[in-house]
Each structure stands twice: as C-alpha cells, then as structure tokens.
Design a protein around this motif. Structure first.
Motif, PDB file in Angstrom:
ATOM      1  N   ARG A  50       0.823  -1.206   0.000  1.00 26.86           N
ATOM      2  CA  ARG A  50       0.000   0.000   0.000  1.00 26.86           C
ATOM      3  C   ARG A  50       0.861   1.262   0.000  1.00 26.86           C
ATOM      4  NH1 ARG A  50      -5.211  -1.273   3.852  1.00 26.86           N
ATOM      5  NH2 ARG A  50      -5.781  -3.244   2.885  1.00 26.86           N
ATOM      6  N   VAL A  51       1.937   1.229   0.782  1.00 33.38           N
ATOM      7  CA  VAL A  51       2.825   2.386   0.844  1.00 33.38           C
ATOM      8  C   VAL A  51       3.465   2.625  -0.521  1.00 33.38           C
ATOM      9  CG1 VAL A  51       5.023   3.184   1.778  1.00 33.38           C
ATOM     10  CG2 VAL A  51       3.287   2.286   3.324  1.00 33.38           C
ATOM     11  N   LEU A  52       3.890   1.562  -1.164  1.00 31.91           N
ATOM     12  CA  LEU A  52       4.513   1.705  -2.481  1.00 31.91           C
ATOM     13  C   LEU A  52       3.492   2.173  -3.522  1.00 31.91           C
ATOM     14  CD1 LEU A  52       6.801  -1.477  -2.594  1.00 31.91           C
ATOM     15  CD2 LEU A  52       7.512   0.908  -2.310  1.00 31.91           C
ATOM     16  N   ARG A  53       2.274   1.649  -3.425  1.00 29.19           N
ATOM     17  CA  ARG A  53       1.247   2.060  -4.383  1.00 29.19           C
ATOM     18  C   ARG A  53       0.935   3.543  -4.243  1.00 29.19           C
ATOM     19  NH1 ARG A  53      -4.451   0.609  -3.941  1.00 29.19           N
ATOM     20  NH2 ARG A  53      -3.801  -0.964  -2.441  1.00 29.19           N
ATOM     21  N   LEU A  54       0.852   4.008  -3.000  1.00 22.38           N
ATOM     22  CA  LEU A  54       0.554   5.420  -2.780  1.00 22.38           C
ATOM     23  C   LEU A  54       1.705   6.313  -3.200  1.00 22.38           C
ATOM     24  CD1 LEU A  54      -1.444   7.503  -1.706  1.00 22.38           C
ATOM     25  CD2 LEU A  54      -0.454   7.187   0.569  1.00 22.38           C
ATOM     26  N   SER A  55       2.938   5.899  -2.887  1.00 25.38           N
ATOM     27  CA  SER A  55       4.094   6.728  -3.228  1.00 25.38           C
ATOM     28  C   SER A  55       4.303   6.819  -4.734  1.00 25.38           C
ATOM     29  CB  SER A  55       5.366   6.189  -2.557  1.00 25.38           C
ATOM     30  OG  SER A  55       5.663   4.888  -3.014  1.00 25.38           O
ATOM     31  N   PHE A  60       1.891  12.192  -5.953  1.00 22.00           N
ATOM     32  CA  PHE A  60       3.269  12.546  -5.612  1.00 22.00           C
ATOM     33  C   PHE A  60       4.145  12.807  -6.832  1.00 22.00           C
ATOM     34  CE2 PHE A  60       1.733  10.562  -1.750  1.00 22.00           C
ATOM     35  CZ  PHE A  60       2.180  11.460  -0.798  1.00 22.00           C
ATOM     36  N   ARG A  61       3.697  12.364  -8.010  1.00 19.16           N
ATOM     37  CA  ARG A  61       4.412  12.659  -9.257  1.00 19.16           C
ATOM     38  C   ARG A  61       5.923  12.370  -9.132  1.00 19.16           C
ATOM     39  NH1 ARG A  61       0.631  16.604  -8.400  1.00 19.16           N
ATOM     40  NH2 ARG A  61      -0.989  16.780  -9.996  1.00 19.16           N
ATOM     41  N   VAL A  73       8.803   5.841   2.480  1.00 21.08           N
ATOM     42  CA  VAL A  73       8.659   6.627   3.701  1.00 21.08           C
ATOM     43  C   VAL A  73       9.323   7.988   3.537  1.00 21.08           C
ATOM     44  CG1 VAL A  73       9.355   6.785   6.132  1.00 21.08           C
ATOM     45  CG2 VAL A  73       8.377   4.660   5.239  1.00 21.08           C
ATOM     46  N   ALA A  74      10.487   7.997   2.904  1.00 22.30           N
ATOM     47  CA  ALA A  74      11.192   9.261   2.680  1.00 22.30           C
ATOM     48  C   ALA A  74      10.377  10.187   1.787  1.00 22.30           C
ATOM     49  CB  ALA A  74      12.558   9.001   2.057  1.00 22.30           C
ATOM     50  N   MET A  75       9.709   9.627   0.771  1.00 24.55           N
ATOM     51  CA  MET A  75       8.921  10.459  -0.145  1.00 24.55           C
ATOM     52  C   MET A  75       7.618  10.922   0.502  1.00 24.55           C
ATOM     53  SD  MET A  75       7.425   9.725  -3.938  1.00 24.55           S
ATOM     54  CE  MET A  75       8.839  10.537  -4.657  1.00 24.55           C
ATOM     55  N   LEU A  76       6.917  10.004   1.169  1.00 29.47           N
ATOM     56  CA  LEU A  76       5.607  10.333   1.721  1.00 29.47           C
ATOM     57  C   LEU A  76       5.699  11.322   2.870  1.00 29.47           C
ATOM     58  CD1 LEU A  76       3.989   6.764   1.760  1.00 29.47           C
ATOM     59  CD2 LEU A  76       3.450   8.630   0.191  1.00 29.47           C
ATOM     60  N   GLU A 263      -5.448  19.211   0.345  1.00 32.39           N
ATOM     61  CA  GLU A 263      -4.886  17.962  -0.179  1.00 32.39           C
ATOM     62  C   GLU A 263      -5.977  16.978  -0.588  1.00 32.39           C
ATOM     63  OE1 GLU A 263      -2.117  16.599   2.839  1.00 32.39           O
ATOM     64  OE2 GLU A 263      -0.504  17.490   1.681  1.00 32.39           O
ATOM     65  N   TRP A 264      -6.926  17.432  -1.402  1.00 35.34           N
ATOM     66  CA  TRP A 264      -8.020  16.550  -1.785  1.00 35.34           C
ATOM     67  C   TRP A 264      -7.518  15.329  -2.531  1.00 35.34           C
ATOM     68  CZ3 TRP A 264     -11.862  17.217   1.041  1.00 35.34           C
ATOM     69  CH2 TRP A 264     -12.306  18.474   1.414  1.00 35.34           C
ATOM     70  N   GLU A 265      -6.477  15.487  -3.372  1.00 40.14           N
ATOM     71  CA  GLU A 265      -5.966  14.344  -4.119  1.00 40.14           C
ATOM     72  C   GLU A 265      -5.412  13.292  -3.178  1.00 40.14           C
ATOM     73  OE1 GLU A 265      -3.472  15.129  -7.542  1.00 40.14           O
ATOM     74  OE2 GLU A 265      -4.217  17.180  -7.592  1.00 40.14           O
ATOM     75  N   PHE A 266      -4.761  13.719  -2.089  1.00 41.39           N
ATOM     76  CA  PHE A 266      -4.256  12.740  -1.130  1.00 41.39           C
ATOM     77  C   PHE A 266      -5.407  12.023  -0.442  1.00 41.39           C
ATOM     78  CE2 PHE A 266      -2.934  11.703   3.267  1.00 41.39           C
ATOM     79  CZ  PHE A 266      -2.030  10.711   2.953  1.00 41.39           C
TER      80      PHE A 266
END
Length: 275
Positions: A50-55, A60-61, A73-76, A263-266
C-alpha cells in the motif's frame, strides 16, 4: 449496555496488530526515526504494498519508480505515512458493521480529518494529531453498532449516525456517546493523551472545567462535514453553527466554511485503503 461493559465486549474492540502498534508508538515520538518506521512497514507485506502504491500514485508525481519501503517513507513524509497506517488499520478492523454505510462513513471521516488538519493549521495547533483525531473521531459509533446492534437500531431509525443531533440522542438513550467509546478504545491502543482527550471531549469541548482546543477543532470539523452530508443550505448552516465553540476558538462561520483543505488528491488516494 453500560460503557465499561461495552469497552470489554469481546470482538467490539478490534486488536491493533503488533506492527501497527509499534508504528504508532514510533510515530508518536517527538522525533520519530524514518529508518525505524521503514523497517516496521517492511515487516508487513500488505502495508508495504500500500505504501509503495501510494508513493507511486499521481499525487506525488515521483520522477522515478519507488521500489522500497525506505524510499516510500522518505517520499511520503511522516504525516502521510501516519495517515496511511491508520487507514490500513481501520480498514482491516471494520470490514462489516451492521446498520452502517461504511463507504459514506469513511468518506465523512476523511472529510473531518482534512478539515481538522486545516483548522489546526489556522489555529497553530498540532496538525498531525488533528488529522489522526479527525479520522478516528467517530469510530465509537462503529463499536456501538457491533456490540449492541439491537439497542442501536431504533436510534438509527430516528436519528441516523451522521445526524447533527446524534451525540445528544446517544446520551439521552445510553448516558454516553460515541465520543467516550472512541476515547476508551484509542486509550487501550496507547494513543497520545492529546488525542484520547480530544475524542472524549469533542461533543462538549469547553463545558465545565474542560478546555480542549483539539476537541473544539473536532467539534467544528464534524459539524461542517455532517452539514455537508445532510446538504444543509445557507440558512441551515447559519442556524446550526456551534457559535460558542467557534467563539472560544476565535473562529466564525465564514472562517470555518472558507477554510478548505488543500490535499483533496491525497484524501482520494487514501480513501482506497478504507474500502
């Protein structure tokens, strides 16, 4: 059912997994370690996915594909990871709740989380706590529906779960509300004291000797989100605005309605973890 009996009812309070518990403990520290958070995320294959899918989502582009929990984790960032962990924990804990429209409930809860975070920023309060508190502020109602469906069904008929008068209806019927149930639950999950207190006092944040700004933020955020769910017009908004809570916090109707989350997209991306 008495409150203490409800909180001790088998199956009503889902157990938090060890990984999630350890993650929340680490992220609640004043200076959480991103390395430790990534290690814990990596111990849970589902959470890692899930973390990888979201990142790697469009929100996050990322300039390149993120392939590890540490990179993700560093990106999110800690705030987004904390929100995702809570969403994953709640989504897996409450899969089927009798009498509750869960897609609507989670949509509403995410809306409260966004508004709470936005108001917290306006009032210079801790935004991460506000977001988490907003996301989980009404889980007490889920627990009540699971533990005592026969008792709560008649209440639902007259005062639906997202009605503006729901808390008062619960207090009249049971002598407690979803607020106290939710606070009891997260206290057992070892959440920060500030979040436990905010959940407990959210329906009356400044009554008596109580002065809890985060609870006041939850009060205003849940009012706004509920008003949207029942589609109140301008007159209805003005008539039901919790003016005493707003006055205490220094917020009027216009400032609460005009403070739109950024942050509606998030939120849209995160909602997938609550399905």
């Amino acid at each position: 059912m008495e409150l203490e009996a409800l909180l001790n009812y088998p199956g009503a309070l889902p157990a938090m997994s060890r990984t999630v518990a350890d993650l929340m403990s680490e992220m609640n520290k004043d200076d959480p370690s991103p390395k430790r958070v990534a290690e814990l995320v990596g111990q849970d294959p589902s959470l890692t996915t899930r973390v990888l899918r979201l990142s790697n989502s469009s929100f996050f582009r990322a300039s390149r594909k993120i392939g590890s929990a540490e990179e993700a984790v560093a990106m999110l960032g800690m705030t987004h990871v904390r929100s995702l962990v809570m969403a994953a924990a709640l989504g897996s804990s409450f899969k089927n709740v009798p009498g509750v429209n869960l897609p609507q409930f989670w949509r509403y809860s995410l809306r409260v989380a966004d508004i709470s975070k936005s108001l917290a920023g306006l009032l210079r309060q801790q935004e991460a706590n506000a977001y988490t508190a907003g996301l989980i502020h009404a889980i007490g109602d889920l627990v009540m529906h699971i533990a005592m469906p026969d008792e709560i069904a008649p209440l639902d008929m007259g005062t639906p779960p997202l009605d503006l008068q729901r808390a008062q209806a619960e207090r009249n019927r049971f002598d407690y509300t979803y607020a106290e149930v939710g606070a009891g639950m997260v206290e057992r999950w070892n959440f920060p004291t500030a979040i436990v207190s905010a959940l407990k006092h959210q329906t009356a944040p400044f009554d008596g000797d109580v002065y809890d700004p985060l609870a006041g933020i939850l009060h205003l955020a849940s009012w706004r989100a509920r008003a949207e769910e029942i589609q109140l017009d301008d007159g209805g908004l003005a008539a039901t605005f919790p003016d005493m809570v707003g006055l205490t916090l220094g917020l009027d109707l216009g400032s609460v309605l005009g403070k739109d989350p950024a942050e509606w997209e998030f939120t849209d991306a995160l909602s997938a973890f609550l399905d």
